[in-house]
Design a protein around this motif. Structure first.
Motif, PDB file in Angstrom:
ATOM      1  N   ASP A 155       0.864  -1.175   0.000  1.00 44.92           N
ATOM      2  CA  ASP A 155       0.000   0.000   0.000  1.00 44.92           C
ATOM      3  C   ASP A 155       0.905   1.232   0.000  1.00 44.92           C
ATOM      4  OD1 ASP A 155      -1.593   2.271   0.921  1.00 44.92           O
ATOM      5  OD2 ASP A 155      -3.150   0.797   1.402  1.00 44.92           O
ATOM      6  N   VAL A 168       0.407   4.457  -0.014  1.00 40.37           N
ATOM      7  CA  VAL A 168       0.084   5.558   0.896  1.00 40.37           C
ATOM      8  C   VAL A 168       0.393   5.167   2.338  1.00 40.37           C
ATOM      9  CG1 VAL A 168      -1.735   7.058   1.762  1.00 40.37           C
ATOM     10  CG2 VAL A 168      -1.641   6.497  -0.674  1.00 40.37           C
ATOM     11  N   SER A 200      -7.040   1.168  -9.304  1.00 41.56           N
ATOM     12  CA  SER A 200      -7.239   2.202  -8.284  1.00 41.56           C
ATOM     13  C   SER A 200      -7.142   3.590  -8.900  1.00 41.56           C
ATOM     14  CB  SER A 200      -6.182   2.072  -7.180  1.00 41.56           C
ATOM     15  OG  SER A 200      -6.267   3.154  -6.283  1.00 41.56           O
ATOM     16  N   ASP A 247      -6.507   6.141  -7.334  1.00 39.16           N
ATOM     17  CA  ASP A 247      -5.489   6.895  -6.604  1.00 39.16           C
ATOM     18  C   ASP A 247      -4.084   6.645  -7.150  1.00 39.16           C
ATOM     19  OD1 ASP A 247      -7.422   7.902  -4.867  1.00 39.16           O
ATOM     20  OD2 ASP A 247      -7.247   6.176  -3.528  1.00 39.16           O
ATOM     21  N   LEU A 248      -3.934   5.669  -8.053  1.00 45.24           N
ATOM     22  CA  LEU A 248      -2.607   5.303  -8.540  1.00 45.24           C
ATOM     23  C   LEU A 248      -2.489   5.533 -10.044  1.00 45.24           C
ATOM     24  CD1 LEU A 248      -1.995   1.920  -6.669  1.00 45.24           C
ATOM     25  CD2 LEU A 248      -1.290   4.210  -5.968  1.00 45.24           C
ATOM     26  N   VAL A 302       1.577   7.126  -6.621  1.00 43.00           N
ATOM     27  CA  VAL A 302       0.355   7.798  -6.180  1.00 43.00           C
ATOM     28  C   VAL A 302       0.077   8.992  -7.084  1.00 43.00           C
ATOM     29  CG1 VAL A 302      -0.751   9.034  -4.274  1.00 43.00           C
ATOM     30  CG2 VAL A 302       0.704   7.049  -3.796  1.00 43.00           C
ATOM     31  N   ARG A 303      -1.164   9.112  -7.511  1.00 40.11           N
ATOM     32  CA  ARG A 303      -1.559  10.213  -8.392  1.00 40.11           C
ATOM     33  C   ARG A 303      -1.467  11.546  -7.646  1.00 40.11           C
ATOM     34  NH1 ARG A 303      -4.246   9.818 -13.000  1.00 40.11           N
ATOM     35  NH2 ARG A 303      -4.885   7.668 -12.494  1.00 40.11           N
ATOM     36  N   THR A 304      -0.776  12.507  -8.236  1.00 35.03           N
ATOM     37  CA  THR A 304      -0.635  13.851  -7.671  1.00 35.03           C
ATOM     38  C   THR A 304      -0.796  14.875  -8.785  1.00 35.03           C
ATOM     39  OG1 THR A 304       1.768  13.821  -8.005  1.00 35.03           O
ATOM     40  CG2 THR A 304       0.953  13.103  -5.846  1.00 35.03           C
TER      41      THR A 304
END
Length: 311
Positions: free
Chosen positions: A140, A142, A158, A160-161, A281-283
């Motif tokens: 994980d 995060v 996901s 988020d990724l 992780v998506r930013t």
């Protein structure tokens, strides 16, 4: 000791006080800060009330520091200087690769093909600090504070990724040239029953290799286990020593095939292709330190033996 006032107010009035103390009037401080004179004066008054100390002597012509004000100004100036230095470091990190990057890699593939790329990036970017771990589990990012992972298999879906494909892992059935010469080359899947087969997992269940049928579908085919070796690199060593056939990724045996030490059997029948992905992780904006690693891995993936396809 806990503060007696909200955190949001801790820095209220500091910039106004420092500017007023340095420039000598609320009017000059207001001009520098883009505020009104009354707003600056009120901010300093609130600061004095919060500290329960008078910081400035006020006259119609000029402001002067009290003894408390001199001590407070020294602390405030040091704090603001530190914040400015931190801002410069942050901006530098956003524009050039610097700082720690935590990366988790598959054990064998990571050691053989990804780690050399990371070391080349570290040589080009001396301010970069690598923190690399090796595992074959799903992590994980995060919760574990990991910046990047390389994973073989389905990356999931996901939101988020971000998943960037590096290539495809192709499996082959292979054995040492001496073993195959001594035991004959299997011509069909049923022939595997007469061979020593080396398992690469630790499941107590009967081992099955994924084989392609003529229609292109992939099915598990049970094979007899001679040895069980729960590590890809040690499994390869066992195969090269002539102890039987095994199903391994092409990226692991490509060089041995090229030099003739390993030969493949049942070519075209070995299934189990799996994608290789780089995930993060998506930013809104990718920091330069992570971008440097991502770009290097994507570029180098074009040259991963037996693994990479153009993303």
């Amino acid at each position: 000791m806990a503060s007696d006032f909200p955190t949001s107010l801790q820095f209220d009035g500091i910039a106004e006080f420092v500017a007023a103390a340095r420039l000598g009037t609320f009017t000059a401080a207001a001009g520098e800060l883009g505020l009104t004179k009354s707003a600056v004066a009120r901010a300093v008054s609130r600061l004095e009330a919060r500290l329960d100390a008078k910081l400035l002597h006020r006259t119609t012509r000029r402001l002067t520091l009290t003894s408390y004000g001199e001590a407070w100004l020294e602390r405030c100036t040091a704090a603001l200087d530190e914040l400015r230095r931190g801002e410069c470091i942050l901006k530098l990190a956003q524009n050039s690769p610097a700082g720690q990057v935590r990366i988790d890699l598959p054990t064998a593939f990571g050691r053989l093909y990804v780690m050399p790329v990371l070391l080349r990036v570290a040589a080009r970017c001396p301010a970069l600090q690598l923190d690399v771990s090796f595992s074959d589990r799903m992590v994980d990012l995060v919760d574990e504070g990991i910046d990047l992972v390389v994973r073989i298999g389905d990356p999931g879906n996901s939101a988020d990724l971000v998943a960037r494909k590096l290539g495809v892992q192709q499996m082959v059935i292979c054995g040492s040239a001496k073993y195959v010469a001594a035991r004959s080359t299997p011509q069909q899947a049923a022939d595997l029953a007469g061979h020593d087969c080396i398992a690469g997992g630790n499941s107590p269940r009967r081992m099955a290799w994924l084989l392609k049928r003529p229609d292109g579908s992939v099915i598990p085919h049970a094979v007899p286990i001679k040895h069980r070796v729960c590590d890809f690199e040690m499994m390869l060593a066992t195969i090269k020593s002539g102890h039987g056939l095994g199903q391994l990724p092409l990226w692991m045996v490509q060089e041995d095939i090229r030099n003739g030490e390993i030969v493949t059997v049942l070519d075209g029948m070995s299934g189990g292709e799996m994608p290789i992905h780089l995930l993060w992780v998506r930013t809104p904006a990718l920091p330069a330190k992570i971008r440097a690693v991502v770009d290097a891995l994507v570029e180098s993936a074009r040259h991963f033996p037996g693994a990479a396809s153009r993303p």
